[in-house]
Write an enzyme that holds these catalytic residues in place. Structure first.
Site, PDB file in Angstrom:
ATOM      1  N   GLU A   1       0.801  -1.197  -0.020  1.00 48.58           N
ATOM      2  CA  GLU A   1      -0.071   0.051   0.031  1.00 48.58           C
ATOM      3  C   GLU A   1       0.966   1.210   0.304  1.00 48.58           C
ATOM      4  OE1 GLU A   1      -2.136  -0.688   3.569  1.00 48.58           O
ATOM      5  OE2 GLU A   1      -3.429  -2.133   3.072  1.00 48.58           O
ATOM      6  N   PRO A   2       1.723   1.536  -0.928  1.00 50.12           N
ATOM      7  CA  PRO A   2       2.665   2.656  -0.967  1.00 50.12           C
ATOM      8  C   PRO A   2       1.885   3.847  -1.374  1.00 50.12           C
ATOM      9  CG  PRO A   2       2.862   1.545  -2.950  1.00 50.12           C
ATOM     10  CD  PRO A   2       1.988   0.613  -2.140  1.00 50.12           C
ATOM     11  N   GLY A   3       2.157   5.038  -0.780  1.00 51.88           N
ATOM     12  CA  GLY A   3       1.514   6.338  -1.205  1.00 51.88           C
ATOM     13  C   GLY A   3       2.717   7.159  -1.333  1.00 51.88           C
ATOM     14  N   ARG A   4       3.101   7.668  -0.274  1.00 47.17           N
ATOM     15  CA  ARG A   4       4.381   8.587  -0.319  1.00 47.17           C
ATOM     16  C   ARG A   4       5.352   8.300  -1.667  1.00 47.17           C
ATOM     17  NH1 ARG A   4       5.860  12.132   3.707  1.00 47.17           N
ATOM     18  NH2 ARG A   4       4.786  10.677   5.219  1.00 47.17           N
TER      19      ARG A   4
ATOM     20  N   ARG B   1       3.291  20.161   6.152  1.00 49.86           N
ATOM     21  CA  ARG B   1       4.131  19.162   6.395  1.00 49.86           C
ATOM     22  C   ARG B   1       5.377  19.804   7.225  1.00 49.86           C
ATOM     23  NH1 ARG B   1       7.155  16.228   3.869  1.00 49.86           N
ATOM     24  NH2 ARG B   1       7.053  14.596   5.188  1.00 49.86           N
TER      25      ARG B   1
ATOM     26  N   TYR C   1       5.222  18.313  10.981  1.00 52.73           N
ATOM     27  CA  TYR C   1       6.356  17.056  11.108  1.00 52.73           C
ATOM     28  C   TYR C   1       7.827  17.810  11.179  1.00 52.73           C
ATOM     29  CZ  TYR C   1       2.347  14.397   9.089  1.00 52.73           C
ATOM     30  OH  TYR C   1       1.117  14.052   8.676  1.00 52.73           O
TER      31      TYR C   1
ATOM     32  N   CYS D   1      -1.257  33.826   9.889  1.00 53.18           N
ATOM     33  CA  CYS D   1      -0.769  34.376  11.250  1.00 53.18           C
ATOM     34  C   CYS D   1      -0.640  33.186  12.108  1.00 53.18           C
ATOM     35  CB  CYS D   1      -2.258  35.045  11.419  1.00 53.18           C
ATOM     36  SG  CYS D   1      -2.563  36.349  10.294  1.00 53.18           S
TER      37      CYS D   1
ATOM     38  N   TYR E   1       0.840  14.059   0.554  1.00 55.32           N
ATOM     39  CA  TYR E   1       0.511  14.456   1.814  1.00 55.32           C
ATOM     40  C   TYR E   1       0.618  16.209   1.430  1.00 55.32           C
ATOM     41  CZ  TYR E   1       0.531   9.807   3.085  1.00 55.32           C
ATOM     42  OH  TYR E   1       0.319   8.473   3.195  1.00 55.32           O
TER      43      TYR E   1
END
Ligand SMILES: *Cc1c(COP(=O)(O)O)cnc(C)c1O
Length: 444
Positions: free
Chosen positions: A296-299, A335, A339, A369, A398
């Site tokens: 199940e690869p995404g990134r 991101r 992270y 802001c 993402y």
């Protein structure tokens, strides 16, 4: 003993970032190009902030992953993790290449189906599937439902029985393994909300086999994202293999093992595992077990296939170094704020003739802001002027999916390049669309 703190390795230069990315190039007079398309042309036509995805990069990465699995002698199928980038054009492209989908909501299920991915190639994951979502998945004929608790299993059986269906199920194992990644994207530790402790799997699998609405097919796991070492993959795969042997010894014919996603990418220049490395770890663990493997690869498929175009609004002096304020913010790409992620930043304009001028160090920030709205701190860049445009690299996964309209900022436009062509794939919404669905009670 105290070692001295090593000086941080210098950031890669724009030229180094470009040369490490096969679909990016920098030339004169066009400047930065993605495949055959100068990015300035897209920024001129659509304005900024705008996401740009490269179809060629997605195809090449899908082909590289498939080739590595085949070369290792594995029968494995790729189910793209839709949450990384759920645009229909991305899903259509991957579906046409033969990918299935890993979805985590009825919305993602709907997107995958709308993009033409057949239901039997869809895996439904997630710790909080509602009864309505489970029913929807069963009615659509979803190929595999990854169940994350005894409670979900019982509910799914009841729903399936009510609908006259049998749910094809894999139990998601929580192997209690540290993926060595950012705490917010670790999912395979006992204290994380995901999966079922390995020790409870045999009893629950037996229970699944007894339930009327459930057809148990195998096991699943997913231990986290942006994993940069093969060791946690190897450890978690061996937990799966041990459970497969144990369950088969008890008479359950497991046919599938879903090994999740998580393969990391080099955002800066960090060493990252390769598809060949992952395929090797899978082959080592599952050779001779005769199970169909799912990934199940995404990134890994999408991150380097996208970038975010932004313009410099102004340059503001700061106490230590200037602030370069962009028209893209954390609402577009969260991101770095969420992270502490590092993204390469490269000017679109071709470099000026070499000079002796040192690159200027600056804090690259957005207009939101919040002080978290910072893309990079003390980043050395060729000096930028207001109006200059930059690309934030590796934003294909993402990125836009985690975006919001915070500060009443319309979400970024999106475009896709393919060879020499490009197309708008989602326009920037007009300002009035920000409040178009809001209702003001008539007593106000
Ligand atoms: C997020 C997720 C993935 C994809 O993870 P990547 O790190 O993007 O490869 C795969 N499976 C499940 C269950 C997920 O939640």
């Amino acid at each position: 003993m105290h070692g001295s703190i090593p000086p941080a390795a210098p950031d890669p230069t724009p030229a180094e970032l470009i040369s490490a990315r096969p679909f990016l190039s920098q030339g004169t007079p066009d400047g930065l190009a993605f495949e055959g398309v100068p990015l300035a042309a897209i920024a001129d036509a659509l304005g900024t902030p705008t996401y740009v995805y490269s179809a060629g990069t997605i195809r090449a990465r899908f082909a590289a992953l498939t080739a590595a699995l085949t070369a290792a002698g594995l029968s494995a199928h790729i189910h793209y993790a839709v949450k990384a980038n759920d645009h229909l054009a991305v899903l259509r492209l991957l579906g046409r290449l033969g990918a299935g989908a890993d979805v985590v909501s009825a919305g993602e299920l709907g997107r995958a189906l709308a993009a033409g991915i057949p239901a039997e190639r869809i895996v439904f994951s997630g710790v909080g599937k509602t009864g309505a979502e489970l029913a929807r998945a069963l009615e659509a004929g979803t190929g595999q439902i990854n169940v994350e608790s005894a409670e979900e299993l019982a509910e799914l059986s009841a729903i399936a029985t009510g609908l006259g269906r049998i749910a094809p199920v894999a139990l998601r194992v929580n192997p209690d393994i540290d993926a060595g990644t950012h705490a917010k994207i670790t999912t395979g530790l006992a204290q994380n909300k995901f999966g079922i402790p390995a020790a409870e799997i045999p009893a629950l699998y037996a229970q699944a086999a007894r339930l009327p609405g459930i057809a148990p097919m195998g096991l699943a796991l997913h231990i986290g994202s942006q994993i940069l070492s093969l060791a946690p993959f190897r450890e978690s795969f061996s937990v799966l293999a041990r459970l497969v042997r144990e369950l088969r010894a008890s008479g359950f014919p497991l046919t599938r093992v879903d090994c999740g996603g998580g393969l990391g990418v080099a955002y800066r220049n960090e060493p990252a595992p390769t598809p060949e490395g992952l395929a090797g770890a899978l082959a080592e663990t599952f050779r001779g077990l005769d199970v169909a493997l799912l990934l199940e690869p995404g990134r890994w498929l999408l991150a380097p296939a996208g970038l975010l175009l932004a313009s410099v609004v102004r340059i503001k002096p700061g106490p230590e170094r200037p602030f370069v304020v962009l028209d893209a913010g954390m609402n577009d790409l969260i991101r770095p704020a969420l992270y502490e992620a590092w993204h390469g930043i490269v000017p679109l304009a071709p470099p000026l003739a070499p000079t002796n001028a040192e690159p200027a160090s600056a804090d690259i920030v957005g207009p939101i802001c919040e002080s978290a709205d910072t893309f990079a701190t003390a980043r050395a860049l060729p000096s930028l002027v207001p109006g200059a445009r930059v690309a934030l690299l590796d934003a294909g996964a993402y990125g836009r999916v985690m975006g919001s309209a915070y500060n009443a900022r319309p979400r970024a436009a999106e475009a896709m390049v393919d060879g020499e062509h490009w197309a708008l794939i989602r326009p920037r919404p007009p300002l009035a669309s920000l409040w178009a669905d809001e209702l003001v009670p008539d007593w106000l």
